[in-house]
Design a protein around this motif. Structure first.
Motif, PDB file in Angstrom:
ATOM      1  N   GLY A  59       0.812  -1.207   0.000  1.00 26.92           N
ATOM      2  CA  GLY A  59       0.000   0.000   0.000  1.00 26.92           C
ATOM      3  C   GLY A  59       0.849   1.262   0.000  1.00 26.92           C
ATOM      4  O   GLY A  59       0.544   2.223  -0.709  1.00 26.92           O
ATOM      5  N   ILE A  60       1.924   1.275   0.781  1.00 30.56           N
ATOM      6  CA  ILE A  60       2.821   2.432   0.809  1.00 30.56           C
ATOM      7  C   ILE A  60       3.495   2.587  -0.551  1.00 30.56           C
ATOM      8  O   ILE A  60       3.670   3.699  -1.047  1.00 30.56           O
ATOM      9  CB  ILE A  60       3.852   2.301   1.941  1.00 30.56           C
ATOM     10  CG1 ILE A  60       3.144   2.277   3.304  1.00 30.56           C
ATOM     11  CG2 ILE A  60       4.886   3.423   1.880  1.00 30.56           C
ATOM     12  CD1 ILE A  60       2.298   3.505   3.611  1.00 30.56           C
ATOM     13  N   ARG A  61       3.851   1.482  -1.163  1.00 28.97           N
ATOM     14  CA  ARG A  61       4.432   1.507  -2.512  1.00 28.97           C
ATOM     15  C   ARG A  61       3.464   2.197  -3.471  1.00 28.97           C
ATOM     16  O   ARG A  61       3.849   3.090  -4.226  1.00 28.97           O
ATOM     17  CB  ARG A  61       4.703   0.072  -2.976  1.00 28.97           C
ATOM     18  CG  ARG A  61       5.211  -0.064  -4.388  1.00 28.97           C
ATOM     19  CD  ARG A  61       5.194  -1.561  -4.789  1.00 28.97           C
ATOM     20  NE  ARG A  61       5.976  -1.854  -5.953  1.00 28.97           N
ATOM     21  CZ  ARG A  61       5.568  -1.682  -7.200  1.00 28.97           C
ATOM     22  NH1 ARG A  61       4.359  -1.197  -7.434  1.00 28.97           N
ATOM     23  NH2 ARG A  61       6.355  -1.985  -8.212  1.00 28.97           N
ATOM     24  N   ASP A  62       2.200   1.804  -3.451  1.00 25.76           N
ATOM     25  CA  ASP A  62       1.192   2.375  -4.344  1.00 25.76           C
ATOM     26  C   ASP A  62       0.990   3.864  -4.067  1.00 25.76           C
ATOM     27  O   ASP A  62       0.855   4.669  -4.995  1.00 25.76           O
ATOM     28  CB  ASP A  62      -0.128   1.626  -4.216  1.00 25.76           C
ATOM     29  CG  ASP A  62      -0.031   0.176  -4.681  1.00 25.76           C
ATOM     30  OD1 ASP A  62       0.942  -0.179  -5.379  1.00 25.76           O
ATOM     31  OD2 ASP A  62      -0.937  -0.603  -4.335  1.00 25.76           O
ATOM     32  N   LEU A  63       0.974   4.245  -2.794  1.00 23.03           N
ATOM     33  CA  LEU A  63       0.835   5.649  -2.416  1.00 23.03           C
ATOM     34  C   LEU A  63       2.008   6.458  -2.954  1.00 23.03           C
ATOM     35  O   LEU A  63       1.824   7.543  -3.517  1.00 23.03           O
ATOM     36  CB  LEU A  63       0.750   5.777  -0.891  1.00 23.03           C
ATOM     37  CG  LEU A  63       0.879   7.185  -0.314  1.00 23.03           C
ATOM     38  CD1 LEU A  63      -0.232   8.079  -0.810  1.00 23.03           C
ATOM     39  CD2 LEU A  63       0.905   7.125   1.201  1.00 23.03           C
ATOM     40  N   CYS A  64       3.221   5.950  -2.816  1.00 22.55           N
ATOM     41  CA  CYS A  64       4.401   6.681  -3.281  1.00 22.55           C
ATOM     42  C   CYS A  64       4.410   6.837  -4.798  1.00 22.55           C
ATOM     43  O   CYS A  64       4.814   7.881  -5.309  1.00 22.55           O
ATOM     44  CB  CYS A  64       5.677   6.009  -2.788  1.00 22.55           C
ATOM     45  SG  CYS A  64       5.918   6.233  -1.015  1.00 22.55           S
ATOM     46  N   VAL A  65       3.963   5.830  -5.512  1.00 21.59           N
ATOM     47  CA  VAL A  65       3.886   5.926  -6.977  1.00 21.59           C
ATOM     48  C   VAL A  65       2.941   7.064  -7.357  1.00 21.59           C
ATOM     49  O   VAL A  65       3.277   7.929  -8.186  1.00 21.59           O
ATOM     50  CB  VAL A  65       3.431   4.592  -7.602  1.00 21.59           C
ATOM     51  CG1 VAL A  65       3.050   4.767  -9.065  1.00 21.59           C
ATOM     52  CG2 VAL A  65       4.526   3.541  -7.457  1.00 21.59           C
ATOM     53  N   ALA A  66       1.762   7.096  -6.756  1.00 21.02           N
ATOM     54  CA  ALA A  66       0.773   8.127  -7.082  1.00 21.02           C
ATOM     55  C   ALA A  66       1.249   9.510  -6.653  1.00 21.02           C
ATOM     56  O   ALA A  66       1.140  10.487  -7.411  1.00 21.02           O
ATOM     57  CB  ALA A  66      -0.564   7.791  -6.423  1.00 21.02           C
ATOM     58  N   GLY A  67       1.773   9.605  -5.433  1.00 17.60           N
ATOM     59  CA  GLY A  67       2.234  10.899  -4.916  1.00 17.60           C
ATOM     60  C   GLY A  67       3.411  11.446  -5.693  1.00 17.60           C
ATOM     61  O   GLY A  67       3.475  12.644  -6.004  1.00 17.60           O
TER      62      GLY A  67
END
Length: 148
Positions: A59-67
């Motif tokens: 989930g943190i990986r996905d958040l960082c990609v989007a951010g």
């Protein structure tokens, strides 16, 4: 490890992975030791990268990609990156708070903007189980993030 030390270590690992280029797999590997497998991160869905991210380090990986995508686009348009202020921490049992600020640089259309941020971490069994991120001026952030 004390809860406040755990959260500091998590943020240091995340910052290091992002400073090294932000490769999603590197980010995920860096934060995985600090998160429960079911950890959730919530940010306001009003932001381009906002929402609820589940699945621990994935989930943190996905958040960082989007951010990262949104902030890189802003930096390219503005000619300068968004930066973070030094952070501070406070703990009360299994809850740890982190305060910082995001600094949006001045652009031809806007003055510089400092947006205070508070993160709330919930620790369970020695790992972070939940992260809630609160931004204090979402409308001003959106105004700056909007394409010119």
């Amino acid at each position: 490890m004390e809860n406040i030390t755990l959260v500091r270590a998590y943020n240091a690992a995340l910052a290091g992975a992002m400073a090294a280029g932000g490769d999603p797999d590197v980010v995920q590997a860096a934060v995985d030791p600090y998160l429960t497998p079911g950890a959730v991160c919530r940010e306001t869905p009003a932001l381009p990268w906002g929402g609820t991210f589940t699945g621990g380090s994935r989930g943190i990986r996905d958040l960082c990609v989007a951010g990262t995508a949104a902030l890189v686009a802003f930096a390219e348009a503005a000619g300068a990156p968004v930066t973070a202020a030094p952070d501070s921490y406070a703990a009360d049992g299994d809850v740890v708070f982190r305060t910082t600020a995001m600094r949006f640089p001045a652009t031809p259309a806007h003055e510089a903007l400092d947006v205070p941020v508070i993160d709330r971490y919930v620790v369970a069994d020695g790992r972070i189980d939940a992260i809630d991120v609160f931004f204090f001026d979402v409308p001003a952030m959106l105004d700056r993030l909007a394409p010119a």
